[in-house]
Structure formats: C-alpha cells, structure tokens
Design an enzyme around this catalytic site. Structure first.
Site, PDB file in Angstrom:
ATOM      1  N   GLU A   1       0.823  -1.210   0.000  1.00  0.00           N
ATOM      2  CA  GLU A   1       0.000   0.000   0.000  1.00  0.00           C
ATOM      3  C   GLU A   1       0.857   1.259   0.000  1.00  0.00           C
ATOM      4  OE1 GLU A   1      -3.039   0.503  -0.653  1.00  0.00           O
ATOM      5  OE2 GLU A   1      -3.488  -1.610  -0.843  1.00  0.00           O
TER       6      GLU A   1
ATOM      7  N   TYR B   1      -7.104   6.484   3.741  1.00  0.00           N
ATOM      8  CA  TYR B   1      -7.145   5.463   2.698  1.00  0.00           C
ATOM      9  C   TYR B   1      -6.302   4.250   3.087  1.00  0.00           C
ATOM     10  CZ  TYR B   1      -5.803   2.610  -1.081  1.00  0.00           C
ATOM     11  OH  TYR B   1      -5.528   1.482  -1.805  1.00  0.00           O
TER      12      TYR B   1
ATOM     13  N   ASP C   1      -9.796   4.544  -3.389  1.00  0.00           N
ATOM     14  CA  ASP C   1      -8.630   4.990  -4.146  1.00  0.00           C
ATOM     15  C   ASP C   1      -9.101   5.539  -5.497  1.00  0.00           C
ATOM     16  OD1 ASP C   1      -9.109   2.808  -5.821  1.00  0.00           O
ATOM     17  OD2 ASP C   1      -6.971   2.420  -6.090  1.00  0.00           O
TER      18      ASP C   1
END
Ligand code: SF4
Length: 291
Positions: A38, A121, A139
């Site tokens: 990520e 996020y 996203d």
C-alpha cells in the site's frame, strides 16, 4: 440509480475470474506484505512495485526487521520508486509497530490510522485487505468506477467529497469478508477495465447497468483535474540528487551534486528541501548522506 446489490454479483464474479495474482493478495500474504504494497502503490504502478516489493520483503520480512535497520537504508532500498518520503514514513510506521504493537501490524482502522504516514485510505486498505474488515476503500480506481457506474460521470471530483463517501458507504456489502472482496474487486475493475483514458466497456461486467454508458458517455465537465508533471520540476531535481547519494557508499561532496543540474537556484532549493524532509543529512561542511 439501480439497486446497489445489482452491482455486487457481477463485479464479485468478474473479480473471481480475472483478478491478478499479486504477491500482496491471497492467503499467503502477510499483513506486513499488504502494508508495504500500500505504501509503494500510492504513487507508483503495479509493474514497477512488483520487483521492489519482493526485494523489500526478502530483506525486511517483518516490521521489526525494518525498524531495527537505519531509516537511510530504507531510503536507499526505495530506489527509483519515486516520492521517497514514503520510505521514511514506512520506516517510522515499522518503528511504531515494533514499539507499540509488539511487532504485529494492527488490525483495527483506529490503530492503523495512528501510525506515522498512514492516512484514511491506507488504514482502510490495510484493515480491509489484510484483515478482512469492512471499510470504504476509496482509491482513484474505485472512485472512477463508482463515478461512472453509479453517478453517471466520467471522473470523480479532484478530492473526495462527503456525498461520494456516503455513496460508497451505501454500496458496501453488509458482511465484512464480502465487503473486503468488494473493495479490492472494484479497485481491480478500475485498474484493468474501467481505466482513466480508455474504459473497455465491452469487457465490463456491469456495462448493462452503468449510469455513464446509459447516459451516452458524456464528457467530464467538472473542476480541472490534476496533471502530474515531472520534467524540469523540483521533483525531478530531487530525484537526481537523491540518486547520487543513494548509489554512493558514504557521504557525497556538494561538488558532485552540483553536476546533476545546471540551474543553481533550483538545485539548491531541491537540496535544501531534501534536508528539511529528512531524506538527506548534512554530515560535515558541504557533504551530504542518507539519514
Ligand atoms: S461500463 Fe464502462 S464506464 Fe461503466 S463501469 Fe464498466 S468500464 Fe466503466
């Protein structure tokens, strides 16, 4: 808008058949592998992340392994992935995980979002993808799919708005495992089919219920969208300066850095910003090194 559940079955079935086998997905992936991915994927395409992710996990298979190493080594290993402050943040997060969470990547959104460098996020993505929790994961790919399929607009607004988050929440399947799969499935659909410039609606599992297609694919007419520039920017200069230091065994004299960019003022500005960001340290008069 049609019933939200209309979208679930076809998207989940499509994902089941078409999902890429990425090393940070599936049963073999650790939460740390998901977390590293990520951080790396925030600004960088999958193809460039894949080799770096593998090298990183081989060298630092756990958060504690990274935390026990120097932050400068994280910057060096980040290589040319770009936006190298992510390497420092990932290192700082690893230190927090080692010191405050017994070396285990936290499971809850609330604990994750407290880690350095982890925003809304990333916390939602790790909680969802690594731990199967139920979260809205917004996203750019997910936002684009929902904008088109549900809102009938070619692109979402430049930044996430309340109404968009509420819409995404209303679309989230009730049970946590399905919600987690829905999150990654919509992301994959945006990455592979509903792409920014060339959506392949003929291959899309929801083309017969897509609001944007039904409206005749109207062109985007919202606020100007950000265009990423590179050539000639301070970012490019920073990248060149950092590369020289990263590829050197020790501290680098300023005169070597002077050779990477001819505009003195811009080069000085870029060098100063690298020091302010903690990516470089001045170790002795006119020498620079990784932290
Ligand atoms: S039908 Fe086309 S625009 Fe609509 S979600 Fe699918 S790929 Fe995107």
């Amino acid at each position: 808008m049609r019933g939200v559940s209309d979208l679930h079955s076809p998207v989940l079935a499509w994902y089941d058949e078409h999902a890429r086998a990425l090393p940070w997905r599936g049963n073999g992936a650790t939460a740390w592998s998901v977390m590293v991915s990520e951080f790396m994927l925030q600004q960088t395409p999958v193809v460039r992340v894949l080799p770096m992710h593998a090298q990183w996990l081989e060298r630092w298979p756990t958060p504690t392994a990274l935390a026990d190493d120097d932050s400068g080594e994280a910057v060096r290993a980040w290589g040319r992935l770009g936006y190298p402050r992510r390497a420092l943040r990932l290192h700082a997060a690893a230190v927090a995980i080692r010191d405050q969470h017994g070396g285990q990547v936290p499971e809850s959104y609330d604990d994750l979002v407290e880690l350095p460098g982890v925003g809304d996020y990333t916390a939602a993505a790790i909680a969802s993808f690594a731990h199967g929790r139920r979260h809205v994961v917004l996203d750019t790919n997910v936002r684009r799919v929902l904008a088109r399929a549900v809102s009938g607009e070619e692109f979402p607004p430049p930044s996430v708005r309340k109404a968009e988050r509420e819409l995404a929440t209303s679309l989230l399947p009730e049970d946590a495992p399905t919600a987690a799969t829905w999150a990654v499935a919509t992301m994959e659909l945006g990455a592979l089919v509903c792409t920014a410039t060339n959506p392949d609606c003929d291959r899309c599992p929801i083309t017969d219920r897509c609001a944007w297609v039904a409206a005749g694919r109207p062109a985007y007419d919202g606020p100007a969208r950000k265009v990423q520039s590179w050539a000639g920017t301070d970012r490019q200069v920073r990248g060149r300066l950092l590369a020289v230091v990263r590829e050197s065994a020790g501290a680098v004299p300023r005169r070597r850095l002077d050779q990477v960019w001819t505009d003195d003022a811009q080069r000085e500005r870029a060098l100063a910003s690298l020091v302010v960001d903690g990516l470089l340290v001045r170790v002795e008069p006119d020498h620079f090194a990784l932290p």
